[in-house]
Scaffold this active site. Sequence first.
Site, PDB file in Angstrom:
ATOM      1  CB  SER A 244      41.634  36.509  27.685  1.00  0.00           C
ATOM      2  OG  SER A 244      42.135  35.422  28.456  1.00  0.00           O
ATOM      3  CE  LYS A 245      36.321  40.900  31.064  1.00  0.00           C
ATOM      4  NZ  LYS A 245      34.889  40.969  31.419  1.00  0.00           N
ATOM      5  NE  ARG A 246      42.112  31.669  28.933  1.00  0.00           N
ATOM      6  CZ  ARG A 246      43.230  31.005  28.700  1.00  0.00           C
ATOM      7  NH1 ARG A 246      43.965  30.576  29.714  1.00  0.00           N
ATOM      8  NH2 ARG A 246      43.634  30.774  27.466  1.00  0.00           N
TER       9      ARG A 246
END
Length: 464
Positions: A244-246
């Site tokens: 994911s983006k994180r």
Amino acid sequence: MKPVRTRFAPSPTGYLHIGGARTALFSWAYARRHGGQFILRIEDTDVARSTPEAVQAILDGMHWLALDHDEGPFYQMQRMDRYKAVIQEMLAEGTAYHCYTTREELDALRAEQEARKEKPRYDGRWRPEEGKALPPVPAGQTPVIRFRNPVGGVVAWDDQVKGRIEIANAELDDLIIARADGTPTYNFCVCVDDWDMGITHVIRGDDHVNNTPRQINILQALGAEVPTYAHLSMILGDDGAKLSKRHGAVSVMQYDDDGFLQEAVINYLARLGWSHGDDEVFSRKQFVEWFDLDHITASAAQFNTEKLLWLNQHYMKQLPAADLAARVKPRLAKQGVETNAAVSLEKAVALYVDRCNTLNALADAVAVFYRPVELDPAVLAQHLTEESLPALRDFAAGIATVDWQIPAISALIKECIGKHGLKMPKLAMPLRVLLTGHAQTPSVDAVVELIGREGVLAALQKNL
């Protein structure tokens, strides 16, 4: 054997992320390894979500990674006439048909099937069959067009990553290939494109595995040669969860913004699900020479931020100082920091590169030489003590005439601490603080030499 032709076919509904970049890299490398062609295709039929900005983001990402294409970019929205012509041919040949089932009828059908715990699927009510009477065509109802999927047998392929895959045709219903407004659907457009562009190898993410049997059946109905498929497993984050983006599933261009070298990102992407023995570090040229489909792992790859940072620092350390300085200079300018002739940027980056794993970190580290030094009173009080002051004053007097070379500066430092019976940190630490504002720097004699005689004298005379 036919020349290898691969393609990368992103949908412009967002940026080019790490997963897409890996797909593009593997497709590009396979074509380059076999002296073939790499085609770029923009699948922009999702008009509601596709944007010019997303197209540009994809092109920018491909350009930054230096994944050059031989043909394209081709845009599906510019090929609508071709798709519609093929659909008319299929209608004429009986491999496609008009379906007048309404949305309400489909919803009711789905509800009945779910109540019976059956897999929801179109029941073929408008599918022409020998001896079958079709319902009357409803007045004013615009039909969709469905592909006449084979009924019996299986559709199978030898996936170059996942092995043999077989799907019973009974599991597949008759796919809509054109909506009521005449717009062709994704799975159909892909088939016509791969056919027209002579694609021999389709390398893509395993989220497309479910599309593959449908596409194989359509290609066979068209009389087209079916490509070889290789479905890449997903990429997981550092913690084993879906990327994911994180974790880093951000735009490829964000890695550029964050100070990663293209060479490091390419090397890292290459090792996400593919290997060449135990080799971890290799050039783009080596990767192309080594790349094959046999050594792509069928298990999920795991993103490792620490390894990417390690690789990035490795590549930074391999760069000539002039090249490294040229890459750092615009990052300093973004901070409003202008370099000057008094302190060599080439020497500064060479001095600090062992301590930094991104270009941004390196820019932050060397910026101290081009800004007024900000002294923290607490840090200054901690290091600038009565014990160290006499040695600092002797050092300040000595540098006025010392030969401006690191060995001579080092000898002067040792002479001063020896004279006053001090250990090295008692002189080195306050010197670092006075010259840079930081107690931790590379070797103090190298920092002194870098700043220059005038700069060092000015800093010491101001504060001693």
